[in-house]
Design an enzyme around this catalytic site. Structure first.
Site, PDB file in Angstrom:
ATOM      1  N   SER A  71     -66.530  24.349  79.126  1.00 57.98           N
ATOM      2  CA  SER A  71     -65.737  24.578  77.913  1.00 57.98           C
ATOM      3  C   SER A  71     -65.061  25.942  77.963  1.00 57.98           C
ATOM      4  O   SER A  71     -63.865  26.066  77.686  1.00 57.98           O
ATOM      5  CB  SER A  71     -66.621  24.499  76.661  1.00 57.98           C
ATOM      6  OG  SER A  71     -67.225  23.228  76.572  1.00 57.98           O
ATOM      7  N   SER A 199     -68.414  22.949  85.835  1.00 64.05           N
ATOM      8  CA  SER A 199     -69.639  23.248  85.090  1.00 64.05           C
ATOM      9  C   SER A 199     -70.852  22.823  85.907  1.00 64.05           C
ATOM     10  O   SER A 199     -70.923  21.692  86.397  1.00 64.05           O
ATOM     11  CB  SER A 199     -69.611  22.487  83.769  1.00 64.05           C
ATOM     12  OG  SER A 199     -70.825  22.669  83.086  1.00 64.05           O
ATOM     13  N   THR A 237     -73.191  40.945  81.158  1.00 65.08           N
ATOM     14  CA  THR A 237     -74.036  40.989  82.354  1.00 65.08           C
ATOM     15  C   THR A 237     -74.113  39.608  82.979  1.00 65.08           C
ATOM     16  O   THR A 237     -74.391  38.626  82.290  1.00 65.08           O
ATOM     17  CB  THR A 237     -75.452  41.489  81.976  1.00 65.08           C
ATOM     18  OG1 THR A 237     -75.308  42.753  81.336  1.00 65.08           O
ATOM     19  CG2 THR A 237     -76.339  41.617  83.205  1.00 65.08           C
ATOM     20  N   CYS A 324     -71.716   7.174  65.244  1.00 64.36           N
ATOM     21  CA  CYS A 324     -72.863   7.986  64.826  1.00 64.36           C
ATOM     22  C   CYS A 324     -73.419   8.871  65.927  1.00 64.36           C
ATOM     23  O   CYS A 324     -73.879   9.971  65.670  1.00 64.36           O
ATOM     24  CB  CYS A 324     -73.964   7.084  64.280  1.00 64.36           C
ATOM     25  SG  CYS A 324     -73.392   6.143  62.869  1.00 64.36           S
TER      26      CYS A 324
END
Ligand code: PLP
Length: 395
Positions: A71, A199, A237, A324
């Site tokens: 992201s 990622s 860091t 949902c």
């Protein structure tokens, strides 16, 4: 039987990645910016990891910036290209309707800041055409961002062709390759990619770490102000254990692509063939131009979330683009983008399988989904209306 079939959401960590992480926690605990030996040992581990990661995608170490994940890499890539564009008086961006929200929401924000965004339609097979990218490029286009492989339906995009179009027209090209890195062979040079996001937790590394490739000469804008880490492109860091672990996971997954892919492909196709026997269903996305571990179906007359809960009772972890589960009211924007109707999009199921899944496990998945779909249809008003002819079948 217990089957984890949600690798596109996150993959279990590879043993080599866990070992590398623990070792770095024990031995490279210094701050990589510190000048004494313990800090320099962390710095060395950091730079070695950077080099290893770069070589997997055919980049050089200086072109890799570590981020907190896919992201952040998407946000930083798009914001950086947008700023470069703005400075040159170019404020038009091209993307697609089925990108990850990390891309789509960043673009929405840029629109509010005065950029104009063209979202290309995605065809029913879940593939964007390079000619359409070419046709959408304008004088003021500063960036094209198209994902390498879709996280829901697994379709692989013609990245090399799109890259060639962008390079020839002098437009920056970013690809969200979170689902592709470690799963498909990638060469940023051959594919004319200027910016690429990845990622670790999607290829067997830890969560909360990723990287952004930016071709030499493409200036990155820092999203986080602070220290001068990552050559001033990302303050804070460095998470050395996670970075070292990500490198271990990537090396292993990239080197095993050739070995595991044929088996995984065969298992994927066995699963697709089995599920296709269910009446009134449809495979989402192209049958062959897709990730070796991705299967995504819509089943008419049922709700994806009930399907997931009943599969969970049988030891199966899967995912659905439906309401949902994702906490949203709308069905998956990806399924809507490929033209699925709302009703049908709610009845979707994504199974993303392990590279070493066995035929017995695949058969258990098929049997379980068949039984659960039939069971749910047994008391679905939507299904009853279709069986009785009150409503028409969509699939
Ligand atoms: C998972 C994913 C992301 C987000 O990555 P995180 O590391 O979880 O932030 C972005 N794009 C795609 C295509 C993904 O699958």
């Amino acid at each position: 039987m217990k089957i984890y079939a949600d690798y596109a959401a996150t993959a279990p960590m590879r043993r080599a990645a866990i070992d590398a992480m623990v070792s770095a926690m024990e031995n490279q605990y210094g701050n990589a910016s510190s000048l004494y030996a313990i800090g320099q040992s962390a710095k060395e581990a950091l730079e070695q990891a950077r080099g290893e990661i770069a070589s997997v995608i055919g980049a050089s170490a200086k072109e890799i910036t570590f981020t907190s994940g896919g992201s952040e890499a998407d946000n930083q890539a798009i914001r950086s290209a947008a700023l470069l564009g703005k400075k040159a008086g170019k404020m038009h961006i091209i993307s697609t309707a089925f990108e990850h929200h990390a891309v789509l929401h960043t673009l929405k924000k840029l629109e509010r800041e005065g950029f104009s965004v063209t979202l290309l339609p995605v065809h029913e097979n879940g593939i964007v055409r390079a000619e359409e990218v070419a046709a959408a490029i304008r004088e003021d286009t500063c960036l094209v961002t198209v994902m390498y492989a879709n996280n829901e339906i697994g379709t692989i995009q013609p990245i090399r062709e799109i890259g060639a179009v962008c390079r020839s027209r002098g437009v920056l090209f970013h690809t969200d390759a979170v689902q592709a890195v470690g799963h498909l062979p990638i060469s940023v040079a051959d594919e004319n990619i200027d910016l690429l996001s990845a990622s670790a937790h999607k290829f067997g590394g830890p969560k909360g770490i990723g990287f952004l490739y930016a071709r030499k000469g493409v200036r990155l804008e820092s999203l986080i102000e602070g220290g001068a880490q990552e050559r001033g492109k990302r303050a804070g860091t460095e998470n050395v254990p996670a970075i070292v672990s990500m490198a271990a996971a990537l090396k292993e997954s990239a080197s095993s692509i050739g070995k595991t892919a044929p088996h995984q492909l065969a298992m994927r196709d066995r699963l697709i063939a089995g599920l296709r026997e269910i009446p009134h269903c449809a495979l989402n996305g192209d049958a062959s131009q897709r990730l070796p571990g991705n299967v995504n179906f819509c089943f008419e007359g049922i709700e994806g979330e009930s399907l997931l809960l009943l599969l969970d009772d049988r030891g199966i972890s899967a995912s659905s683009g439906s309401a949902c589960t994702s906490g949203a009211l709308e069905p998956s924007h990806v399924l809507l983008a490929i033209g699925r109707k709302h009703d049908v999009a709610h009845g979707s199921l994504r199974l993303t399988i392990a590279p070493d899944i066995t035929p017995e496990e695949v058969d258990y998945l098929i049997q379980s989904v068949k039984e659960v779909v039939e069971y749910l249809r047994g008391f679905s008003p939507m299904w009853r209306d279709r069986i009785s002819g009150k409503a028409e079948f969509i699939l």
